[in-house]
Design an enzyme around this catalytic site. Sequence first.
Site: not given
Lengths: 300, 300
Positions: B193, B51, B165-166, B45
């Site tokens: 992002v 996301h 990827q983070k 969340g």
Amino acid sequence: MTFPCQSSFTTILSMQVLDHPAELRARLTASLSAGARVGFVPTMGALHAGHLALVEASRAQTDLTVMSIYINPAQFAAGEDFSRYPRDFDRDLSLAADAGVDILFKPDDEVMYPSGTDAQQVWVDPGALGDKLEGAHRPGHFRGVATVVAKLFNMVRPEAAFFGQKDAQQSIVIRRLVRDLALPVQIEVVPTVREDDGLALSSRNVYLSPEQRKEAPAIFRGLQAAGQAFDAGERRPRAIVDEVKAELGRGAPSASVEYVALTDYETLDPYPETVDTPALLSLAVRFGSTRLIDNIPLLP
Amino acid sequence: MTFPCQSSFTTILSMQVLDHPAELRARLTASLSAGARVGFVPTMGALHAGHLALVEASRAQTDLTVMSIYINPAQFAAGEDFSRYPRDFDRDLSLAADAGVDILFKPDDEVMYPSGTDAQQVWVDPGALGDKLEGAHRPGHFRGVATVVAKLFNMVRPEAAFFGQKDAQQSIVIRRLVRDLALPVQIEVVPTVREDDGLALSSRNVYLSPEQRKEAPAIFRGLQAAGQAFDAGERRPRAIVDEVKAELGRGAPSASVEYVALTDYETLDPYPETVDTPALLSLAVRFGSTRLIDNIPLLP
């Protein structure tokens, strides 16, 4: 105890033998689309009537029975009988086909451990349950069992899977695995199949010498004697365990007892004083280098 | 960075919100029977555009996107921010619906840990991979991640799952989980992002004070400077790491650096002398009690 050893070309032809998960998936997807319930009987081969009872239970409860045959190296501790574990695929093939297995899944090591067992990084860790009873004597055994069963469940995705009561702790670990990892599989435990003299069927019975084979029924006699004491009201754990040991001492003098344990059936913890929950009376004995296990539930 | 915060009754109505695995299974079985490919975006969340990029990737590659929202207590180490982790379900609901999520799965603790996290016995153990980098600073984190992802995969049974990827090490652990447990799920990793100034989107960015927020872009500037040195031929691990540290020292004086690491992308092991394989340059820094991570791949 007789085996349905005779088999015909036709019955083998009606059973599919698959060795790759992708083929298996394709075959099962078709059946699932048609609404079939899939039952699963994982084995290490060397099939006997105990395995066939699992197939019978699966056939009674599901529409399509998958049996796997894979001798999982990760569940043998160092020095155990991995290399000499009995292997007779042609015989297994015929027994499975005659028993009504629909799909025989026979993955090789490359499929089950693509990086090799040494390079497997991610394991299913059964926690404290895996360190008790058998786990205390077979380091890493239940980690190997839990991991390979999780893999096989992921490949087969059965609705129900069938295990033998003889490997009671295995069923307990797997029930917990299914619950703790949210696997949508129903675990069914099928009563132990025994020879006429009470010896639990095991692929390892073939290791027994004729003299050891004559002594081995003392295992079940001991469990029965303890069960009778329990039914007559005995609730002191030590007294119940001693019934088993006494019978083993009388009837199987050449056996060495690894353990006889009376534990809570769910937690596998011993009782300090009184048996006051559903209990598992289990044991392991050695005849020379052959290790046999057996058990009975004791239900108050 | 703008969010599609406006939502309408209609778009939310077109997204189903389910909180029980049995409902989910029934809903998905119907879709699977119709041949739908299921994509899965697991989240905790506090949704942001990172996301939503996962949802976009899932929608591009699959027919039906399931998002889960569950703040997994088992992946927070003692003393971490579990209790204050941002929670805003109404906002998440509207963002997910607008992004085109088909099914929002919102299990509660009772569903995910029926015995409670303390009584969970069987865990997915990620092995050595889980002890490196983030794992070295967050004891038990990847065991919690691997276990909850395995559970969610077992509930959703997606064909593909999407990760950012983070959280590079998370994706590496999960790829390995999928391989080692034979889970039939394709793992897709979606680029990080970032805000216009380079800060990687994170649900934890809301913790930053205005001053910290001004310093935080030094993280990505440092990674970029190191990436440029690498592209210009630098292969000494220490020199590459020092590029990041120098930029953090200059641009983010109030941050404390937990680690800056240059490791093999697959094993996560550091290089003794020379970067000679695909590499991961990753770091964690703290602004007060707020811990941020970021990374870039370095490909020779």
